[in-house]
Write an enzyme that holds these catalytic residues in place. Sequence first.
Site, PDB file in Angstrom:
ATOM      1  N   CYS A 197       2.236 -14.755   0.703  1.00 44.25           N
ATOM      2  CA  CYS A 197       2.180 -13.977   1.945  1.00 44.25           C
ATOM      3  C   CYS A 197       1.701 -14.849   3.096  1.00 44.25           C
ATOM      4  O   CYS A 197       1.940 -14.526   4.265  1.00 44.25           O
ATOM      5  CB  CYS A 197       1.296 -12.757   1.784  1.00 44.25           C
ATOM      6  SG  CYS A 197      -0.312 -13.087   1.075  1.00 44.25           S
ATOM      7  N   GLU A 216      -2.495  -5.111   2.102  1.00 44.58           N
ATOM      8  CA  GLU A 216      -2.200  -6.529   2.293  1.00 44.58           C
ATOM      9  C   GLU A 216      -0.685  -6.686   2.220  1.00 44.58           C
ATOM     10  O   GLU A 216      -0.114  -6.775   1.132  1.00 44.58           O
ATOM     11  CB  GLU A 216      -2.890  -7.387   1.217  1.00 44.58           C
ATOM     12  CG  GLU A 216      -4.403  -7.316   1.232  1.00 44.58           C
ATOM     13  CD  GLU A 216      -5.025  -8.092   2.385  1.00 44.58           C
ATOM     14  OE1 GLU A 216      -4.257  -8.698   3.170  1.00 44.58           O
ATOM     15  OE2 GLU A 216      -6.252  -8.090   2.507  1.00 44.58           O
TER      16      GLU A 216
END
Length: 514
Positions: free
Chosen positions: A303, A269
């Site tokens: 993110c 990720e």
Amino acid sequence: MTQQATIASNPKKHEIFKSLGLDGHPWVKPAEQAGEGWTVSVDPTTGEPLAAVREMNLDEYEQAAARAQATFERWRMVPAPVRGDIVREIAIELRKHKEALGELVALEMGKIRSEGLGEIQEAIDIADFAVGLSRQLYGLSMHSERPAHRMYEQWHPLGVIGIITAFNFPAAVWAWNAMIAAVCGDTMLWKPSHSTPLISVAMHEIGNTVMKRHGWEGVFELVNGPGRVIGGALTEDKRVRMVSFTGSTKMGRHVGQTVVKRFGSTILELGGNNAIIADETCDQDMLLPAVVFGAVGTTGQRCTSTRRLFVHKSIAPAVKKRLIAAYTDLMNRIGDPLDENTLVGPMVHGDAVNDMMNAMESIKKVGGTVLFGGNRIDRPGFFVEPTIVEAKNEWEIVQEETFAPILYVIEFDDLDDALAMHNDVPQGLSSSMFTLNMRHAERFLSHAGSDCGIANINIGTSGAEIGGAFGGEKETGGGRESGSDAWKQYMRRQTCTLNWSTELPLAQGVEFGG
């Protein structure tokens, strides 16, 4: 000076520490007593140390990894629904401590209190989700081409799982992985961020307290320490069958290459360069809060933060005017994340502020127009001004992910151009379009639309629910966490064929022998 006396200088901090068992915990001591082998956690609101957390050395890592491996050999044989019932108790304990845990996230990481509480709610939700999955670890049955044969697939626990988390979601990302991996029968080694060690100790303590209640130790192991030492040992450890890594693309590339060399698997990720496309039909009253929260929430350190806004030329002047007004109002609500009035907290540390200031220099060099903000705020702690910049998508600085509250506004007059620019970045995590045009919406969600792992209509880029798979494409790493079939990553698939006939036919009609 004792730890209690140190922390008591701030009653709120002392209350949080005491309620979570950090006050007097063997792994935690006053920052002024820290020496070699201790990580000092810093309050980003003041720049002052909070406490120190003990680091592991390689011998201690080896002991933790050996415990996890030994425990796995027993834990895997516990029925999945029984494992799920233990995870259910973890969810109950997280609920009991939600307020203190959420406030500790705000205190140590800097996100505002409501976001801190939301992060712990996310951990609770994924635990509940995992409980349900514990009774749904299904395998398929297939019709064999050979008579009197039965074929089916089944899923077995994978083994020891490595979890390396980032500072921006110091509790939730561990839970995303650990709760599902636990019901799948795996054990875990958790390497937290060096910026947020206190929340990792608190979360680990809650999980292990429940496990000990049932006679289990070694399912959850916390391996705090320097990334080059402990992180390196974890990624190179052949006992660790899969590594879930959340962090930068640069580090993710290193982790991925290291793990694949030993034929391990990964969930990566990594970076996001998320965009919203606002066409000429969009509801600006909905667009505005989505952009502001997406770009400024968690001080731009998600993110999924909104980095780029593509706005149709016909509405661009009005949208920019409204954004500047909203950002002006935000300036009065920058401050202590534990203050209910605060909407913008600090950056996580001084290096993050420096990264933003370096980005601002790059923006000025290429001719970017700063519509708002862009400066360091002169006050204790690590505060910056939320920033709006008129930019071009092809600029190198726009192609990069700066983990800071910088919003690039880019105008367009043709949807084809907007989609091309939207996809023309190395990252592919989260995306959104605001439109009332059904054809535009469907195109954005089609094969020819967004190339991201997450695509939304009339919802911002930031803030995903645990029921859907989370992750992205390209340099975002391709990993997925949560979602309906997330459990498969924490298990190994086995195809089984059972012959209950008196013959031994071969597949594909092959004949062998006389």
